[in-house]
Design a protein around this motif. Structure first.
Motif: not given
Length: 71
Positions: A28-29, A32, A35-36
């Motif tokens: 998950a990290g 993210e 995605k960022s």
């Protein structure tokens, strides 16, 4: 391995696109972070921010000069 499923392509293939499916597993990290990076870098690559700055400046200039007051 059957029909290219379940294996990895060798690092040396003869200038052909490997037919082996690729799989990426992200936590998950990590998702993210990726995605960022995409959310912040793609607009700069496409020039979106510069275009929006120019359009905003033109709109403010037009508004301050009294232009565009159509009722």
């Amino acid at each position: 391995m059957k029909s290219g499923v379940g294996g990895q392509s060798p690092p040396q293939f003869d200038h052909a696109i490997p037919t082996t499916p690729l799989e990426v597993t992200l936590q998950a990290g990590e998702f993210e972070v990726i995605k960022s990076i995409f959310q912040t870098s793609i607009p700069y690559i496409l020039g979106w921010n510069t275009t929006m700055d120019i359009a905003s400046a033109a709109a403010m200039s037009k508004g301050m000069s009294g232009g565009g007051n159509h009722y």
